[in-house]
Scaffold this active site. Structure first.
Site, mmCIF file in Angstrom:
data_model
loop_
_atom_site.group_PDB
_atom_site.id
_atom_site.type_symbol
_atom_site.label_atom_id
_atom_site.label_comp_id
_atom_site.label_asym_id
_atom_site.label_seq_id
_atom_site.Cartn_x
_atom_site.Cartn_y
_atom_site.Cartn_z
ATOM 1 N N GLU A 64 41.335 -79.107 13.033
ATOM 2 C CA GLU A 64 41.488 -77.703 13.463
ATOM 3 C C GLU A 64 42.696 -77.039 12.801
ATOM 4 O OE1 GLU A 64 41.339 -77.792 17.761
ATOM 5 O OE2 GLU A 64 39.169 -78.134 17.711
ATOM 6 N N GLU A 75 31.293 -82.988 10.764
ATOM 7 C CA GLU A 75 30.137 -83.191 9.882
ATOM 8 C C GLU A 75 30.445 -82.676 8.479
ATOM 9 O OE1 GLU A 75 30.232 -81.825 12.852
ATOM 10 O OE2 GLU A 75 28.340 -82.008 13.935
ATOM 11 N N CYS A 112 26.588 -77.948 14.914
ATOM 12 C CA CYS A 112 26.585 -76.481 14.980
ATOM 13 C C CYS A 112 25.712 -75.912 13.853
ATOM 14 C CB CYS A 112 28.013 -75.939 14.887
ATOM 15 S SG CYS A 112 28.692 -75.956 13.219
ATOM 16 N N CYS A 115 26.936 -76.448 10.246
ATOM 17 C CA CYS A 115 26.768 -77.850 9.836
ATOM 18 C C CYS A 115 25.302 -78.158 9.553
ATOM 19 C CB CYS A 115 27.332 -78.788 10.892
ATOM 20 S SG CYS A 115 29.134 -78.746 10.948
HETATM 21 N N1 THU Z 1 32.888 -79.163 16.050
HETATM 22 C C1 THU Z 1 32.486 -80.121 15.160
HETATM 23 O O1 THU Z 1 33.320 -80.865 14.613
HETATM 24 N N2 THU Z 1 31.158 -80.233 14.902
HETATM 25 C C2 THU Z 1 30.189 -79.452 15.459
HETATM 26 O O2 THU Z 1 29.027 -79.599 15.118
HETATM 27 C C3 THU Z 1 30.545 -78.470 16.459
HETATM 28 C C4 THU Z 1 31.976 -78.291 16.755
HETATM 29 C C5 THU Z 1 34.311 -79.008 16.325
HETATM 30 C C6 THU Z 1 34.893 -77.686 15.916
HETATM 31 C C7 THU Z 1 36.080 -77.566 16.822
HETATM 32 O O3 THU Z 1 37.175 -78.259 16.226
HETATM 33 C C8 THU Z 1 35.669 -78.321 18.080
HETATM 34 O O4 THU Z 1 34.534 -79.102 17.711
HETATM 35 C C9 THU Z 1 35.284 -77.429 19.240
HETATM 36 O O5 THU Z 1 34.371 -76.483 18.876
#
Ligand code: THU
Length: 157
Positions: A64, A75, A112, A115
């Site tokens: 982040e 991903e 998401c 991704c």
């Molecule tokens: N996140 C992922 O790493 N992969 C996903 O498919 C969805 C969300 C992360 C982004 C963020 O750092 C945290 O999860 C919360 O949204």
């Protein structure tokens, strides 16, 4: 005029213990990759582990940023790492797990939208479908045989 229907089938396992050795190890790789996440803002640590067709396993986690849109999903990190270390090599299976500081990790999460688009591109460039293995630190595990099934009518050039 005609209507078209889209559907797909995925497998549901009650827990990771029902998986074969290779899938079970990969899911555990994703689970432990959550520990490398940098997620001070969401406190939601995502881990991903990809098994490549050359036998290598590549892991990644979400990273982040104080400027939120600069953050990277687990991903995306794992796809970029795999492509950088082993260009042209396909991914056979991608396992995704998470550790949520605010609650239990007992049901699968799905990638998401961005991704899904990245995974779809990876499948297209390597010409091979990616199996998706989705599970929390415990509980049900879902297996989707072709990741791009999660993104019907995806954008393509
Ligand atoms: N996140 C992922 O790493 N992969 C996903 O498919 C969805 C969300 C992360 C982004 C963020 O750092 C945290 O999860 C919360 O949204």
């Amino acid at each position: 005029m005609q209507n078209k229907e889209y559907s797909f089938i995925f497998a549901i396992y009650d827990h990771g213990g029902e998986l074969g050795d290779s899938d079970s190890q990969l899911l555990n790789g994703a689970r432990s990759a959550t520990r490398q996440a940098y997620a001070p803002y969401s406190r939601f640590r995502v881990g991903a582990a990809a098994k490549l067709t050359n036998g290598e396993i590549v892991r990644g986690s979400n990273q982040e940023n104080a400027a939120f849109p600069a953050g990277l999903c687990a991903e995306g990190v794992v796809l970029a790492t795999a492509a950088s270390l082993y260009p042209g090599v396909a991914i056979e299976t991608l396992a995704i797990s998470y550790d949520d500081e605010r609650g239990p990790s007992n049901k699968p999460i799905t990638p998401c939208g961005i991704c899904r688009q990245s995974i779809k591109e990876f499948e297209r460039k390597t010409g091979q479908p990616i199996r998706l293995l989705l599970g929390g630190l415990e509980g049900q595990v879902w297996l989707v045989e072709k990741a791009s099934m999660l993104l019907p009518l995806a954008f393509e050039l």
